[in-house]
Design an enzyme around this catalytic site. Structure first.
Site, short mmCIF file in Angstrom:
data_model
loop_
_atom_site.label_atom_id
_atom_site.label_comp_id
_atom_site.label_asym_id
_atom_site.label_seq_id
_atom_site.Cartn_x
_atom_site.Cartn_y
_atom_site.Cartn_z
N LYS A 205 0.84 -1.20 0.00
CA LYS A 205 0.00 0.00 0.00
C LYS A 205 0.88 1.26 0.00
O LYS A 205 0.69 2.17 -0.78
CB LYS A 205 -0.92 -0.03 1.23
CG LYS A 205 -1.84 1.14 1.36
CD LYS A 205 -2.79 0.94 2.54
CE LYS A 205 -3.48 2.24 2.89
NZ LYS A 205 -4.35 2.10 4.06
N GLU A 211 10.65 -4.85 4.21
CA GLU A 211 10.71 -6.27 3.84
C GLU A 211 10.31 -6.46 2.38
O GLU A 211 10.96 -7.18 1.62
CB GLU A 211 9.75 -7.09 4.72
CG GLU A 211 10.12 -7.17 6.17
CD GLU A 211 9.41 -6.13 7.02
OE1 GLU A 211 9.26 -4.98 6.55
OE2 GLU A 211 9.04 -6.46 8.16
N GLY A 265 -4.81 -2.24 5.30
CA GLY A 265 -4.13 -3.42 4.76
C GLY A 265 -4.86 -4.72 5.05
O GLY A 265 -5.10 -5.54 4.17
N ARG A 266 -5.28 -4.89 6.30
CA ARG A 266 -5.91 -6.16 6.70
C ARG A 266 -7.32 -6.32 6.13
O ARG A 266 -7.94 -7.37 6.28
CB ARG A 266 -5.91 -6.28 8.22
CG ARG A 266 -6.55 -5.11 8.94
CD ARG A 266 -6.08 -5.03 10.39
NE ARG A 266 -6.56 -3.86 11.10
CZ ARG A 266 -5.96 -2.67 11.07
NH1 ARG A 266 -4.90 -2.48 10.32
NH2 ARG A 266 -6.43 -1.66 11.77
N GLU A 351 -4.89 -6.69 15.13
CA GLU A 351 -4.38 -5.40 14.67
C GLU A 351 -5.47 -4.33 14.78
O GLU A 351 -5.17 -3.16 14.98
CB GLU A 351 -3.88 -5.53 13.23
CG GLU A 351 -2.88 -4.45 12.85
CD GLU A 351 -2.26 -4.68 11.50
OE1 GLU A 351 -2.10 -5.84 11.07
OE2 GLU A 351 -1.92 -3.70 10.85
N HIS A 382 -5.56 -33.10 18.52
CA HIS A 382 -4.45 -33.94 18.97
C HIS A 382 -3.34 -33.09 19.57
O HIS A 382 -2.20 -33.55 19.70
CB HIS A 382 -3.91 -34.78 17.80
CG HIS A 382 -4.96 -35.68 17.24
ND1 HIS A 382 -5.09 -37.00 17.63
CD2 HIS A 382 -5.97 -35.44 16.38
CE1 HIS A 382 -6.13 -37.53 17.00
NE2 HIS A 382 -6.69 -36.60 16.24
N LYS A 510 8.00 -0.83 12.13
CA LYS A 510 8.65 -0.40 10.88
C LYS A 510 9.75 0.62 11.18
O LYS A 510 10.80 0.61 10.56
CB LYS A 510 7.61 0.20 9.92
CG LYS A 510 6.63 -0.85 9.37
CD LYS A 510 5.69 -0.26 8.33
CE LYS A 510 4.69 -1.30 7.85
NZ LYS A 510 3.81 -0.86 6.79
#
Ligand code: G6Q
Length: 545
Positions: A205, A211, A265-266, A351, A382, A510
């Site tokens: 965005k 990264e 973003g999410r 977030e 399990h 960041k």
């Protein structure tokens, strides 16, 4: 304005003290239609919330709280493009991205649907060209591998959807997601690929995320071992709000797909951040996903609160978090293709609602978002289910159950579903000492041996869960499911009077890494940190080969 002082909240406090030992098991005996009284439907999605520690009165009180915090008004404010993300001065319009009815949504005097439709058309055109072979790699070969380079909201959502819609994948197209700046992620992905047939979607965005830009630069270096500089345009496209940075990176802005600051973003998988989805399953299936999201939006906006699925799920969460003091919430899909669903939900919820400050900037004195976690069933059974059944914490669970499999040839589905239903039943019922005793006697135990074993096999029960059932995991259904949880998060944020749409904690991460990087990259004097960090930087310098 704190909800704690509202009479509706205080009424719930009193109700909780009367009701905290309410036995769900007894409630099911008292009301044989409990499942019907505490369930609802939206499209193909059915929610059974009868295995919760609630009565009709509890739900009425929770719904009164929703009215007191003006939830309907907040819903309308979101849908009409008002600046409900107050700390960033932005509208919150993921609903516009899937507004299939195409009614105008105005922001700053402009109908955002014009932009949304323009980019959707661009995505369709581009994905169609890649599939038909009109868009070819530099050596004239068809694109076979799509690599999305992005992180957080620019990775998790589309990665989850591509996994979930694997049965709809276009033949001959593979999709990969590289997010971690750990070189392992990029290397292990690229080592299997041919640059002549690989297309990179650089999704960011802001187009400033360290990264993503690092991975994209390395991917370009890898590509340029085979192709020429002028071939980059055939193999790198970008999704961003930031045309300048895209161009500076060296991607032709004709190959850029625009997104807007009003989508977080999410919440962005419905935008051009969903380009890898359209490339993987075809634009028509991407549009079906949007249709499903829109269907849930209509449900959320128009259904009365008591019939409103995101509202009910959100309020149940508030009931446990703020009154029972629960700290976590498990989401367990009984569908292997939803393996990444809990991770996406984790980002979405944590977030959005991991906040300690209210909208007015005051520190909160009550709990907000829970830790969201989970993995697919039956695997979880399990592993961590032991703690959910017999641990000292109360952990509400959402069971997500598709009735039909995309892979019916092995006939496993009944076993899978039986496991899911058995878990929710056992969590609700538990097993009393009398029941355990009878079971042990029938197995031949007696005397001291029986008495020693008995307490370990008792299950307290009364552990809450929701069950979401649907016919099959289609694109429409998946759209509904994701939008359901998005709105659930908004409902809770509204009750807690927080802004669910900013993310200052992520921004902090960041900034911090950028401050330490120069200290790791040189042997100069280390800048000022705490002694632990300085010591660790020295160790890394010493150990580095
Ligand atoms: C999501 C967050 C965060 C964001 C990533 C990537 O809501 O804000 O996860 O998506 O940090 O950001 P860019 O898309 O700007 O690279």
């Amino acid at each position: 304005m704190t909800p704690l002082n509202m009479p509706e909240w205080q009424s719930l406090v009193r109700h909780y003290s009367d009701l905290k030992y309410l036995s769900m098991r007894e409630q099911f005996v008292l009301d044989s239609d409990r499942a019907e009284h505490f369930s609802l439907k939206s499209g193909d999605l059915f929610l059974d919330y009868s295995k919760n520690r609630v009565t009709k009165e509890t739900m009425e009180k929770l719904l009164s709280l929703a009215k007191a915090v003006e939830l309907p008004n907040w819903i309308e404010r979101m849908f009409t493009g008002q600046e409900i993300n107050n700390t960033e001065g932005r509208a919150v319009l993921h609903i516009a991205l899937r507004n299939r009815s195409n009614t105008p949504i105005m922001v700053d005097g402009k109908d955002v649907m014009l932009d949304v439709n323009r980019v959707l058309a661009q995505m369709k055109d581009f994905s169609d060209k890649v599939h038909s072979g009109e868009w070819l790699g530099f050596s004239g070969k068809k694109i076979v591998d799509i690599v999305n380079i992005g992180i957080g909201g620019s990775d998790l959502g589309p990665a989850m959807i591509c996994d979930a819609l694997e049965p709809y994948g276009i033949e001959g197209i593979n999709v990969h997601f590289v997010s971690n700046v750990d070189g392992t992620d990029l290397s292990t992905t690229l080592e299997k690929l041919n640059p002549e047939t690989t297309l990179f979607v650089v999704a960011s965005k802001t187009f400033t995320t360290q990264e993503t830009l690092t991975n994209a630069q390395s991917a370009r270096t890898w590509f340029l071992k085979a192709g020429q500089q002028h071939d980059v345009a055939k193999h790198f496209v970008a999704v961003s709000t930031n045309a300048k940075a895209v161009s500076e990176f060296g991607i032709d802005t004709n190959n850029m797909f625009e997104i807007w600051d009003w989508v977080g973003g999410r919440y962005s998988l419905w935008s051009a951040i969903g380009l890898p989805i359209a490339l993987y399953v075809g634009f028509d299936n991407f549009a079906r996903l949007l249709d499903g999201g829109h269907e849930m939006d209509n449900h959320f906006r128009t259904q009365p609160l008591e019939q409103n699925m995101p509202v009910i799920m959100g309020l149940l969460g508030v009931w446990y978090i703020n009154f029972f003091g629960t700290q976590t919430h498990a989401i367990v899909p009984y569908d292997h293709s939803l393996s990444r669903f809990p991770s996406h939900m984790q980002q979405l919820d944590m977030e959005s609602n991991g906040k300690v400050t209210n909208r007015q900037g005051q520190r909160l004195s009550y709990k907000t978002g829970p830790v969201i976690w989970g993995t697919p069933g039956t695997n979880g059974q399990h592993a961590y289910f032991q703690l959910i059944h017999q641990g000292t914490q109360l952990i509400p669970v959402d069971f997500v159950l598709p009735v039909n499999s995309h892979y019916p040839e092995y006939d496993h589905q009944s076993i899978l579903l039986a496991n899911g239903l058995a878990q929710s039943e056992a969590l609700m019922k538990g097993k009393t000492a009398e029941e355990v005793r009878a079971e042990l006697v029938s197995e031949g135990f007696e005397g001291k041996e029986l008495e020693a074993l008995l307490p370990h096999k008792v299950f307290p029960g009364n552990r809450p869960s929701n069950t979401l059932i649907f016919p099959k995991l289609t694109p429409e259904l998946l759209g509904q499911l994701v939008a359901l949880y998005e709105h659930k998060v908004f409902v809770q944020g509204t009750v807690w009077n927080i802004n669910s749409f900013d993310q200052w904690g992520v921004e902090l991460g960041k900034q911090l890494a950028k401050a330490i990087l120069p200290d790791l990259q040189s042997n100069d004097e280390i800048s000022v940190h705490d002694s632990s960090t300085t010591h660790l930087i020295k160790m890394i310098r010493a150990l580095r080969n």
